[in-house]
Design a protein around this motif. Structure first.
Motif, short mmCIF file in Angstrom:
data_model
loop_
_atom_site.label_atom_id
_atom_site.label_comp_id
_atom_site.label_asym_id
_atom_site.label_seq_id
_atom_site.Cartn_x
_atom_site.Cartn_y
_atom_site.Cartn_z
N UNK A 186 47.01 -9.53 -60.29
CA UNK A 186 46.69 -8.73 -59.11
C UNK A 186 47.94 -8.58 -58.25
N UNK A 187 47.76 -8.18 -56.98
CA UNK A 187 48.90 -7.97 -56.07
C UNK A 187 48.79 -8.86 -54.84
N UNK A 188 48.21 -10.03 -55.00
CA UNK A 188 47.96 -10.92 -53.86
C UNK A 188 49.28 -11.52 -53.36
N UNK A 189 49.51 -11.41 -52.04
CA UNK A 189 50.75 -11.90 -51.44
C UNK A 189 50.55 -13.21 -50.68
N UNK A 190 49.33 -13.45 -50.24
CA UNK A 190 49.08 -14.63 -49.40
C UNK A 190 47.68 -15.16 -49.68
N UNK A 191 47.55 -16.50 -49.61
CA UNK A 191 46.26 -17.12 -49.84
C UNK A 191 45.66 -17.58 -48.52
N UNK A 192 44.38 -17.31 -48.28
CA UNK A 192 43.74 -17.76 -47.04
C UNK A 192 43.51 -19.27 -47.05
N UNK A 193 43.62 -19.89 -45.87
CA UNK A 193 43.40 -21.33 -45.77
C UNK A 193 41.96 -21.69 -46.14
N UNK A 194 41.02 -20.76 -45.94
CA UNK A 194 39.61 -21.04 -46.24
C UNK A 194 39.34 -21.16 -47.74
N UNK A 195 40.33 -20.83 -48.57
CA UNK A 195 40.18 -21.05 -50.00
C UNK A 195 39.96 -22.55 -50.28
N UNK A 196 40.48 -23.38 -49.39
CA UNK A 196 40.32 -24.83 -49.54
C UNK A 196 38.92 -25.31 -49.28
N UNK A 197 38.03 -24.42 -48.79
CA UNK A 197 36.64 -24.80 -48.55
C UNK A 197 35.81 -24.80 -49.84
N UNK A 198 36.38 -24.29 -50.92
CA UNK A 198 35.69 -24.30 -52.22
C UNK A 198 35.87 -25.67 -52.85
N UNK A 199 35.09 -26.62 -52.38
CA UNK A 199 35.33 -28.04 -52.70
C UNK A 199 34.99 -28.39 -54.15
N UNK A 200 34.32 -27.49 -54.88
CA UNK A 200 34.01 -27.75 -56.29
C UNK A 200 35.06 -27.15 -57.23
N UNK A 201 36.03 -26.43 -56.67
CA UNK A 201 36.99 -25.69 -57.49
C UNK A 201 37.87 -26.63 -58.30
N UNK A 202 37.84 -26.45 -59.63
CA UNK A 202 38.64 -27.27 -60.53
C UNK A 202 39.81 -26.51 -61.13
N UNK A 203 39.65 -25.20 -61.33
CA UNK A 203 40.71 -24.40 -61.95
C UNK A 203 40.98 -23.17 -61.10
N UNK A 204 42.24 -22.96 -60.77
CA UNK A 204 42.66 -21.81 -59.96
C UNK A 204 43.82 -21.11 -60.67
#
Length: 418
Positions: A186-204
């Protein structure tokens, strides 16, 4: 009142006939209410499944023999009926909804204050009510990307690749059950801090985007314990934050094809890391902490590693040592507790990146630095060749807290190469 869950209906009469009654549970909508158009009729439980959307009805009033609620905190319960002699085994239900539902069933059984119960009309269920929750969604073109519909909240695996996304969709950040998130190509330039709220996330997977940094806030979020695989390859990252090494759960890290000038100085804290690839970056050397890694596979091909020369040190030693240096060394060497409530925040950050001498002592800003050769097989079982010449060695930083420590190292080095 309605409850979405999985239901298994077990007849208690089958064992007396020598038959096995254990079957499979099915996704169902369990309703508590009266038949439509029968205001004075009794209260029933109706179980609707995908095979029987019309539902099977069971009388409730003075007909519940027992409620088994030992595992209600796991979303499980059993309603035992007198007539017919069946057990309704409920599972995979929302815990709060299940408790409310069971309380209503108990009141309906007793026949007390039924007028206050939130009863539902007993009508056939919709397909969406009894379908198995969707846990996986793969989107590989912008044309298929949902613009008006929200993502199912039950998703555990979401891939949205080749969609030309310039940012992370806020709807994705509401998917609390996500275990695998693929935003590659994709063309993503920045990651939001709220991505860290996905507490079950194992693979990114953020492979092939336009990222220039990885936020320190993400490293200090709920991803610290959950994240096991992180793919940042083919981006434009020059450096990773100090907090990156708080991602202690990482097992696999891909950093290939970026513009990395250095790896995190505390990379040795990633004790669970087994697969590391940082090929085709701009790394001149490896951090001193790199020696602490224990990897299965390592790929550092295509980096412009400098030629180590222990005889040409970078001397930053200040004699006599400043009071700040003495105090900092004592704090780290004696493991004296510190924090932002005791020290200025910039001093805390300096202490976190204190360098370690070969003798085991720490140093802050007064040190001697050299690069030495390290065979990468010392930290990895399988090593991809560093260059086209078949090498498996790379330069690693080495620090000394005093002239004595450097002199002792130099003597041993000259003797071994003499």
């Amino acid at each position: 009142m309605r409850l979405q869950c999985e239901v298994e209906v077990l007849s208690r009469l089958l064992p007396t006939c020598g038959l096995r009654g254990r079957g499979r549970s099915a996704r169902a909508l369990v309703s508590l209410g009266r038949p439509p158009g029968a205001a004075g009729a009794g209260i029933y439980l109706m179980v609707c499944t995908a095979r029987d959307r019309g539902g099977a009805r069971y009388k409730v009033q003075q007909n519940v023999e027992r409620l088994f609620t030992r595992f209600v905190e796991e979303g499980k319960a059993t309603v035992r009926l007198r007539e017919p002699a069946v057990d309704l085994c409920l599972s995979k239900a929302n815990v709060i909804n299940l408790k409310t539902f069971l309380s209503a069933v108990r009141l309906a059984h007793q026949g007390n204050d039924t007028g206050a119960l939130p009863l539902s009309p007993l009508v056939p269920a919709k397909n969406s009510d009894v379908e198995k929750p969707k846990t996986k969604m793969i989107i590989t073109s912008r044309r298929d990307y949902p613009l008006t519909k929200s993502f199912p909240f039950s998703l555990e695996h979401l891939q949205t690749s080749y969609c030309k996304l310039a940012r992370v969709d806020s709807r994705v950040l509401c998917l609390r059950k996500l275990r695998k998130l693929d935003l590659s190509h994709n063309h993503i330039k920045q990651l939001p801090a709220t991505l860290g709220d996905l507490v079950c996330l194992q693979e990114l997977d953020l492979h092939d985007n336009h990222l220039e940094a990885f936020s320190g806030a993400l490293c200090s979020s709920g991803l610290q314990k959950s994240l096991q695989l992180l793919d940042l390859s083919q981006n434009q990252i020059q450096a990773l934050p100090l907090e990156f090494c708080q991602l202690r759960g990482l097992v696999q890290l891909r950093l290939d094809d970026n513009a990395l000038l250095r790896l995190p100085c505390r990379i040795g804290q990633l004790s669970r890391l087994r697969f590391l690839s940082a090929a085709r970056n701009k790394l001149p050397f490896l951090p001193c902490d790199f020696r602490k890694l224990s990897l299965e596979n390592l790929d550092l091909f295509g980096n412009p590693f400098e030629q180590p020369n222990p005889l040409v040190p970078n001397i930053q030693l200040k004699i006599p040592l400043t009071l700040l240096e003495c105090a900092a060394r004592a704090t780290v060497n004696h493991r004296i507790p510190y924090g932002c409530h005791l020290l200025p925040s910039h001093l805390c950050k300096d202490l976190e990146v204190a360098k370690t001498c070969r003798c085991g002592s720490s140093c802050l800003s007064s040190f001697i630095q050299i690069t030495v050769t390290m065979n990468l097989h010392h930290v990895a079982h399988t090593v991809v060749l560093v260059d086209n010449m078949g090498g498996t060695e790379a330069p690693v930083l080495c620090y000394f807290c005093s002239l004595d420590c450097y002199s002792q190292f130099l003597d041993r080095h000259l003797q071994s190469n003499g």
